[in-house]
Design an enzyme around this catalytic site. Structure first.
Site, short mmCIF file in Angstrom:
data_model
loop_
_atom_site.label_atom_id
_atom_site.label_comp_id
_atom_site.label_asym_id
_atom_site.label_seq_id
_atom_site.Cartn_x
_atom_site.Cartn_y
_atom_site.Cartn_z
N ALA A 61 -34.36 -15.52 25.36
CA ALA A 61 -33.78 -14.18 24.85
C ALA A 61 -33.52 -14.41 23.50
CB ALA A 61 -32.52 -14.14 25.61
N GLY A 100 -35.09 -17.38 29.22
CA GLY A 100 -35.64 -15.92 29.61
C GLY A 100 -37.12 -16.19 29.72
N GLU A 123 -29.85 -22.38 29.55
CA GLU A 123 -28.73 -21.27 29.14
C GLU A 123 -27.40 -22.04 29.06
OE1 GLU A 123 -31.41 -20.65 30.93
OE2 GLU A 123 -32.08 -18.87 30.71
#
Ligand code: NAI
Length: 719
Positions: A61, A100, A123
């Site tokens: 991301a 992502g 993450e």
């Protein structure tokens, strides 16, 4: 964006294009949605390959978008559409497939990776969980235990490990896109039902309840108070116990809690702070963008004790040739063995050959003749270090950088003792040096920007969070630590116990409180420094004067404990007691408690009740206050530098963002008010007096932490 082309006639090739890491920004997501549609609707296209430009699949991301309004197509439906496609979708993974990026690859039907690729779901290190289906697909693909390991730690794996775990289908040494196109052609037209990971049942080990309980216990123990690892376990548990759609709902709920939490903000701040410290500068204005590092291929380490051994390992693992020098024969032999076994263990973990032949050992300092850089790690003794630097100046080739690993000694004084002071910098590693991620690069008054740039670049190559700091006693980390430890000693005098102080700090998130840490590293280390500085005096002088040095309050408690031969774990006794010397399990020690009572009685001190809040405020705000002084003095360029030092070198919990970030979340007016309160209560502790910079920041409306640099710059330009 993403470029769409055709390869080998029948393969649609989608190339993500968003330098430097092909992050999934709104524009890139839109381009993926559009190009997937084109590929799927083109009857000539039999299968599709997704890759990233410049040898990098996708870094995940776009973190910069986290703070703002969400625009562009969301990731989850985009990945679903890829998985639901009726033509084989193949991820061609070069470079990184992280966060992502890996979730996108898990939406594809096949994954082909280059042997040098790295894959992972990091993450959790940003206070989040893989919330684009990663927490639900990965356990279905590789099973619960391995998925728990990767998701709760954020560990990044090599292509070889990814193949072994079943994350990728094939690893290639050659051109990954070519291999993926060839593979895509070979599977064209084949049924895809068995390739859609979301439809897989999650393999559930028979003892899964115990497994999840154990995982929860582990994350709660290692990341004290951090929410994200706990949420990661809960999300994987949902994958194992719920149908996919319900698991996705749980993933979303858990993510919503994390996303708005202060912890995620703190960890993301640390992420950006790491980048900020790479853009270092010196008071002269020279910095990362104007100073070119010199190449370093061969380095020498002088002194193979605790630190020298770790530094030798770290350098060899980075690919440098190392000359390791130690004057004591016995030490040299022991060091050789220790370095060899550390390298072998590291190589085994990485599945590589140990870099043993990169190191040559010598007892003769003249072996430094052809090295580009030296790191000195002899005893912490100025006279000895000056002598070593004098010899190095005589034997090294011209231009060799001379670095010292001193913990606190004056880098300028060392530089003055050499004919080329511009070549001298501090490279302050942390123990164990091949493991700990922090490096303080200390520039003296005469250090050349090129010398600093070279040390910073070497630190980066070694995988360290390298922070350039100015020269003062203890530099940044140890200078602040002194006040934190001192408050802990004062609290003991006033009525606290080591258990109370450590309990409060550990609950805050430190892996170990002051006293447990002191037992681990050895009480004698600080005692020796205090004796050398004339603070610790043998025996206990009676009356008030025993507790005063240079007009300020001083606690001799640590010195008295050392006089009893209690040096911590190594002697089996310290602030706690241990079963035997070298044992690690700390138990309360009644001897220590009665020692504290007698000490207070001798000095007329009346124990009062102290709560955990006071422990935190006294220890942490004293440390923060010194951080402001360091900024005011220009020793650190910004709060990010201090925070990176504390998170990566001193066990400050990342989910609290480092001491300066923490102060900003507490609120600067409150920190100022508490410091004023404690300074009034303890006027004999001048260090508790709030720093001028803190007052100025409060007076100017307590700007957010990312604006402090501006205020400080203005302050310095006014001086
Ligand atoms: P140590 O006592 O374990 O090792 C020092 C080594 O230097 C010994 O093996 C000694 O024989 C050798 N030595 C002494 N004179 C020498 C000479 N002229 N030539 C070659 N070798 C010589 O000390 P340690 O703990 O490794 O510390 C070294 C330096 O690193 C000190 O300046 C210390 O303050 C600093 N430091 C220590 C840290 C720690 O946690 N131990 C952390 C960061 C810095």
């Amino acid at each position: 964006m993403a470029q769409y082309t055709r390869a080998s006639g029948f393969v649609g090739l989608i190339t993500l294009q968003n330098p430097p890491v092909n992050a999934l920004s709104a524009v890139v997501r839109q381009a993926i949605v559009d190009t997937v549609k084109i590929a799927l609707s083109d009857p000539k296209v039999k299968s599709v390959v997704i890759c990233g430009q410049n040898g990098n699949f996708c870094g995940g991301a776009d973190i910069k978008e986290f703070g703002g309004e969400m625009t562009g197509p969301p990731l989850i439906p985009m990945i679903h559409a890829i998985e639901a496609a009726n033509k084989p979708m193949v991820a061609a993974i070069e470079g990184n497939a992280l966060g992502g990026g890996l979730e996108l690859a898990l939406g594809c039907h096949y994954r082909i990776a280059h042997s040098k690729a790295r894959l992972g779901l990091p993450e959790v290190t940003l206070g989040l969980l893989p919330a684009a289906g990663g927490s639900q697909r990965l356990p279905r693909l590789i099973g619960v235990p391995d998925a728990l390991d990767l998701i709760t730690t954020g560990r990044i794996v090599t292509a070889a490990e990814a193949l072994r775990l079943g994350i990728v289908d094939q690893v290639t040494e050659h051109n990954t896109v070519d291999a993926a196109v060839k593979f895509a052609l070979s599977v064209a037209g084949q049924p895809l039902d068995a390739r859609r990971i979301s439809t897989f049942p999650c393999p559930r080990p028979p003892d899964s309840d115990a497994l999840f309980e154990e995982a929860m216990r582990k994350v709660r123990g290692s990341a004290r108070g951090a929410m994200a690892p706990v949420a990661c376990v809960q999300a994987v548990r949902a994958a194992a116990t719920l149908p996919y759609e319900r698991g996705m709902e749980r993933e979303k709920e858990l993510m919503a809690t994390l996303f708005t939490s202060g912890q995620a903000r703190a960890l993301q701040y640390v992420f950006f702070a790491q980048r900020a410290v790479g853009r270092w500068s010196m008071p002269s204005g020279a910095g990362w963008d104007t100073s070119k590092p010199r190449p370093v291929n061969k380095a020498a380490v002088i002194g193979l004790g605790t630190m020298g051994r770790g530094i030798t390992v770290a350098l060899a693992q980075t690919g440098l040739s190392v000359v390791a020098i130690e004057t004591q024969e016995k030490q040299l032999m022991e060091a050789k063995q220790a370095v060899t076994s550390m390298l072998e263990r590291g190589a085994k973990r990485r599945g590589a050959a140990p870099a043993l032949d990169r190191i040559s050992y010598s007892r003769n300092i003249q072996a430094v003749a052809d090295v580009d850089l030296v790191i000195e790690a002899v005893f912490e003794d100025m006279a000895l270090k000056l002598e070593v630097f004098r010899q190095l100046s005589a034997f090294c080739k011209p231009g060799t950088l001379l670095c010292t690993n001193t913990s606190a000694l004056d880098v300028d004084e060392l530089a003055r003792g050499t004919p080329n002071p511009e070549l001298v910098v501090g490279m302050h590693f942390f123990a164990p040096a091949h493991v700990m991620k922090l490096l303080e690069v200390v520039y003296g008054k005469r250090s050349s920007p090129q010398a600093v740039a070279t040390a910073m670049q070497l630190g980066k190559k070694m995988g360290k969070a390298s922070v350039a700091v100015g020269n003062c006693r203890g530099f940044v980390g140890n200078r602040m630590l002194r006040l934190y430890v001192e408050q802990a000693f004062f609290l003991l005098e006033e009525g606290a116990t080591p258990e109370l102080v450590d309990g409060a700090l550990e609950e805050f998130g430190f892996p170990m409180g002051v006293f447990r840490m002191s037992d681990l590293s050895g009480l004698d280390v600080g005692w020796r420094t205090r004796k050398a500085a004339g603070q610790a005096q043998p025996g206990e002088a009676s009356g008030q004067s025993a507790r005063i040095r240079n007009g300020s309050r001083y606690s001799p408690i640590g010195d008295l404990v050392c006089e009893q031969g209690r040096f911590g774990q190594k002697t089996g006794r310290g602030w706690y007691q241990y079963d035997k010397p070298g044992s690690r399990v700390a138990r309360s020690d009644p001897w220590l408690h009665s020692f504290l009572e007698q000490y207070r009685a001798r000095h007329g001190l009346v124990a009062r009740s102290i709560d955990r809040q006071e422990v935190l405020e006294r220890c942490l705000y004293a440390l923060v206050n010194e951080g402001f002084r360091i900024l005011e003095d220009g020793i650190a360029a910004g709060p990010e530098d201090i925070d990176v030092i504390y998170v990566f070198g001193y066990g400050w919990p990342g989910h609290r963002g480092g001491p300066m970030f923490y102060a900003s979340t507490v609120g600067l007016p409150k920190v100022l008010e508490r410091l004023e309160h404690y300074h009034q209560a303890h006027p004999d502790v001048p260090d508790l007096q709030p720093c001028g910079l803190l007052r100025r920041l409060v007076a100017s409306g307590s700007p957010p932490v990312h604006r402090w640099r501006e205020v400080i710059k203005k302050l310095h330009s006014q001086l």
